[in-house]
Design an enzyme around this catalytic site. Sequence first.
Site, PDB file in Angstrom:
ATOM      1  N   TYR A   1       4.841   6.202 -12.071  1.00  0.00           N
ATOM      2  CA  TYR A   1       3.291   6.834 -11.837  1.00  0.00           C
ATOM      3  C   TYR A   1       2.387   6.990 -12.466  1.00  0.00           C
ATOM      4  O   TYR A   1       1.317   7.343 -12.554  1.00  0.00           O
ATOM      5  CB  TYR A   1       4.151   8.293 -10.750  1.00  0.00           C
ATOM      6  CG  TYR A   1       3.996   8.137  -9.480  1.00  0.00           C
ATOM      7  CD1 TYR A   1       4.823   6.861  -9.167  1.00  0.00           C
ATOM      8  CD2 TYR A   1       4.391   9.261  -8.583  1.00  0.00           C
ATOM      9  CE1 TYR A   1       5.205   7.180  -7.493  1.00  0.00           C
ATOM     10  CE2 TYR A   1       5.089   9.033  -7.326  1.00  0.00           C
ATOM     11  CZ  TYR A   1       4.964   7.705  -6.947  1.00  0.00           C
ATOM     12  OH  TYR A   1       6.212   7.857  -5.324  1.00  0.00           O
TER      13      TYR A   1
ATOM     14  N   LYS B   1      19.090   2.875  -9.231  1.00  0.00           N
ATOM     15  CA  LYS B   1      19.247   1.642  -8.447  1.00  0.00           C
ATOM     16  C   LYS B   1      19.175   0.425  -9.913  1.00  0.00           C
ATOM     17  O   LYS B   1      17.922  -0.902  -9.911  1.00  0.00           O
ATOM     18  CB  LYS B   1      17.597   0.831  -8.515  1.00  0.00           C
ATOM     19  CG  LYS B   1      17.082  -0.156  -6.969  1.00  0.00           C
ATOM     20  CD  LYS B   1      17.930   0.163  -5.910  1.00  0.00           C
ATOM     21  CE  LYS B   1      17.771  -1.755  -5.342  1.00  0.00           C
ATOM     22  NZ  LYS B   1      18.552  -1.734  -4.054  1.00  0.00           N
TER      23      LYS B   1
ATOM     24  N   ASP C   1      18.901   3.259  -1.790  1.00  0.00           N
ATOM     25  CA  ASP C   1      18.999   2.523  -0.624  1.00  0.00           C
ATOM     26  C   ASP C   1      19.618   3.173   0.407  1.00  0.00           C
ATOM     27  O   ASP C   1      19.873   4.149   1.492  1.00  0.00           O
ATOM     28  CB  ASP C   1      18.766   1.535  -0.457  1.00  0.00           C
ATOM     29  CG  ASP C   1      19.451   0.610  -1.975  1.00  0.00           C
ATOM     30  OD1 ASP C   1      20.101   0.981  -2.238  1.00  0.00           O
ATOM     31  OD2 ASP C   1      19.647  -0.865  -1.772  1.00  0.00           O
TER      32      ASP C   1
ATOM     33  N   ASP D   1      10.153  10.919  -4.554  1.00  0.00           N
ATOM     34  CA  ASP D   1       8.928  11.612  -4.252  1.00  0.00           C
ATOM     35  C   ASP D   1       9.511  10.892  -2.700  1.00  0.00           C
ATOM     36  O   ASP D   1       9.443  11.477  -2.060  1.00  0.00           O
ATOM     37  CB  ASP D   1       7.325  10.642  -4.472  1.00  0.00           C
ATOM     38  CG  ASP D   1       6.356  10.744  -4.164  1.00  0.00           C
ATOM     39  OD1 ASP D   1       6.664  11.164  -3.303  1.00  0.00           O
ATOM     40  OD2 ASP D   1       5.487  10.607  -4.530  1.00  0.00           O
TER      41      ASP D   1
ATOM     42  N   ASP E   1      11.221  13.376   0.518  1.00  0.00           N
ATOM     43  CA  ASP E   1      10.107  14.086   1.849  1.00  0.00           C
ATOM     44  C   ASP E   1      11.952  13.253   2.937  1.00  0.00           C
ATOM     45  O   ASP E   1      11.081  13.699   3.972  1.00  0.00           O
ATOM     46  CB  ASP E   1       8.894  12.771   2.012  1.00  0.00           C
ATOM     47  CG  ASP E   1       7.950  12.913   2.406  1.00  0.00           C
ATOM     48  OD1 ASP E   1       7.141  13.933   1.083  1.00  0.00           O
ATOM     49  OD2 ASP E   1       6.651  13.307   2.444  1.00  0.00           O
TER      50      ASP E   1
HETATM   51  P1  NAD Z   1       1.664  15.424   4.702  1.00  0.00           P
HETATM   52  O1  NAD Z   1       3.055  16.168   3.910  1.00  0.00           O
HETATM   53  O2  NAD Z   1       0.442  15.706   4.288  1.00  0.00           O
HETATM   54  O3  NAD Z   1       1.830  15.305   6.561  1.00  0.00           O
HETATM   55  C1  NAD Z   1       3.168  14.561   7.203  1.00  0.00           C
HETATM   56  C2  NAD Z   1       3.883  15.000   8.098  1.00  0.00           C
HETATM   57  O4  NAD Z   1       3.862  16.644   8.404  1.00  0.00           O
HETATM   58  C3  NAD Z   1       2.161  15.405   9.089  1.00  0.00           C
HETATM   59  O5  NAD Z   1       2.676  15.045  10.573  1.00  0.00           O
HETATM   60  C4  NAD Z   1       1.484  17.090   8.996  1.00  0.00           C
HETATM   61  O6  NAD Z   1       1.134  17.162  10.071  1.00  0.00           O
HETATM   62  C5  NAD Z   1       3.362  17.731   8.773  1.00  0.00           C
HETATM   63  N1  NAD Z   1       3.336  18.998   7.823  1.00  0.00           N
HETATM   64  C6  NAD Z   1       2.977  18.800   6.315  1.00  0.00           C
HETATM   65  N2  NAD Z   1       3.141  19.939   6.017  1.00  0.00           N
HETATM   66  C7  NAD Z   1       2.874  21.001   7.041  1.00  0.00           C
HETATM   67  C8  NAD Z   1       3.495  22.206   7.050  1.00  0.00           C
HETATM   68  N3  NAD Z   1       3.324  22.506   5.957  1.00  0.00           N
HETATM   69  N4  NAD Z   1       4.452  22.261   8.807  1.00  0.00           N
HETATM   70  C9  NAD Z   1       3.630  21.744   9.387  1.00  0.00           C
HETATM   71  N5  NAD Z   1       3.916  20.799   9.522  1.00  0.00           N
HETATM   72  C10 NAD Z   1       3.639  19.768   8.018  1.00  0.00           C
HETATM   73  O7  NAD Z   1       1.064  13.798   5.091  1.00  0.00           O
HETATM   74  P2  NAD Z   1       0.445  12.635   4.951  1.00  0.00           P
HETATM   75  O8  NAD Z   1      -0.550  12.819   6.082  1.00  0.00           O
HETATM   76  O9  NAD Z   1       0.953  11.006   4.465  1.00  0.00           O
HETATM   77  O10 NAD Z   1      -0.554  12.755   4.083  1.00  0.00           O
HETATM   78  C11 NAD Z   1      -2.294  13.904   3.648  1.00  0.00           C
HETATM   79  C12 NAD Z   1      -2.431  13.331   2.449  1.00  0.00           C
HETATM   80  O11 NAD Z   1      -1.753  14.736   1.300  1.00  0.00           O
HETATM   81  C13 NAD Z   1      -2.830  12.651   1.743  1.00  0.00           C
HETATM   82  O12 NAD Z   1      -4.432  12.745   1.339  1.00  0.00           O
HETATM   83  C14 NAD Z   1      -2.048  12.976   0.484  1.00  0.00           C
HETATM   84  O13 NAD Z   1      -1.975  11.941  -0.425  1.00  0.00           O
HETATM   85  C15 NAD Z   1      -2.135  14.565   0.107  1.00  0.00           C
HETATM   86  N6  NAD Z   1      -0.715  15.015  -0.297  1.00  0.00           N
HETATM   87  C16 NAD Z   1      -0.348  15.462  -1.450  1.00  0.00           C
HETATM   88  C17 NAD Z   1       0.685  16.297  -2.540  1.00  0.00           C
HETATM   89  C18 NAD Z   1       0.542  16.914  -3.416  1.00  0.00           C
HETATM   90  O14 NAD Z   1      -0.291  17.587  -2.994  1.00  0.00           O
HETATM   91  N7  NAD Z   1       1.453  17.574  -3.763  1.00  0.00           N
HETATM   92  C19 NAD Z   1       2.211  15.615  -2.049  1.00  0.00           C
HETATM   93  C20 NAD Z   1       1.702  14.077  -0.526  1.00  0.00           C
HETATM   94  C21 NAD Z   1       0.835  14.318  -0.134  1.00  0.00           C
END
Ligand code: NAD
Length: 369
Positions: A146, A196, A228, A252, A256
Amino acid sequence: MTQYTIALLEGDGIGPEIAREAVKVFKLVEERNDVAFDLRPAPFGAQAYFDCGHPFPDETKAICDAADAIIKGPIGLSHEESKKIPVDMQPERGALLPLRRRYNTFANFRPVSLPRALAHFSPLKPEIIGDGIDLVMVRELVGGLYFGEKEVGVNEAGLRYVKEVLEYDEEQIRRVLHEALQLSMRRKKVLHNIHKSNVLKSSVLWNEVLEEVAQEYPEVEIRHILVDAAATLLCLNPGQFDVMVMENMFGDILSDQGGGILGSLGLMPSACKGPDKSYYEPSHGSAPDIAGQNIANPYSMIGSVAMMLEDSFGMAQESKNVWAAMQSVFGAGFSTPDLSKPGSGVKMINTDEFGDRVVEALAGMPKAG
Ligand code: NAD
């Protein structure tokens, strides 16, 4: 009275909604303790780009520089909306990575925790969850792919190409391993090293450094797992893990998955520790699919407050109280919709009601001596 200055970066999407609930907790903690929090809101992320022309504006840098700690909501836009921002100004590249680099927040702690009583939140079977899930992922946060050099262009064959460098020096590896080993000493004295090394030379060096550093912690049992395989074992037998340490990109992705085995990313707070300053943020993104509906789970943001109270301000007991207050809301049968599975008997509440109930529960707890 002790005074702390906290930079409050609400971020995008659900960020402002869950940040509001975190602020309620800060206010009550102030009332209950001999402490004052000077919360300084500052623009950060996609909205900051639209409003100020930069996702990490100078005024935000100044506020963060002056703060004792930073609390940050998630940033980012949906895939389609992101195209409205030039690639290098998009929130991760333009704000998040520069924030991490600025404060050298090399160690990211991501607790993945679900008590047995809340096993119904998880997609895993109760017999797999056993006594509950209780592990911490320690992710290296300022190195690796990254942060490596990037090159894009057209090669001699006329084909578009990209080159991204994965680079670590031994000191970058050593310092995060120390953090993970010290955490293992405070917990079960078992450290899972996620790597890995069968493919990546970076993992070979990582493991060499671990062998050296681990000699300073002879009581900690080190278990090596390929990344993995770790992904599979997190689903099949999460109870075997206590502290897991890994490089940036593995962390990362695997963290998740941690949210996945709990039942929602909304259960994933985190602490990002640097030598002089730490910042705290939910592990998840801005959830554009549910933004503006008052249904996001603020646990991740309030949990990040709890981590700040303990790690940055030494308020360990009040931090425990905040965790307990959140658990009591779940224990009373309530949750936000991300965890309210049909037929599970869970009573659905909104983001703000979750925050109100946490505050009510905290107010009823004995104050720290
Ligand atoms: P996301 O983590 O925003 O969401 C993935 C899923 O999880 C979605 O269905 C969402 O509704 C659910 N979710 C996430 N947090 C939740 C909460 N607090 N309560 C209930 N449901 C929740 O991942 P994405 O949709 O792939 O990414 C959206 C944006 O966020 C992208 O622009 C990405 O780059 C960014 N992002 C930012 C960070 C950060 O700020 N550290 C981390 C990861 C992704």
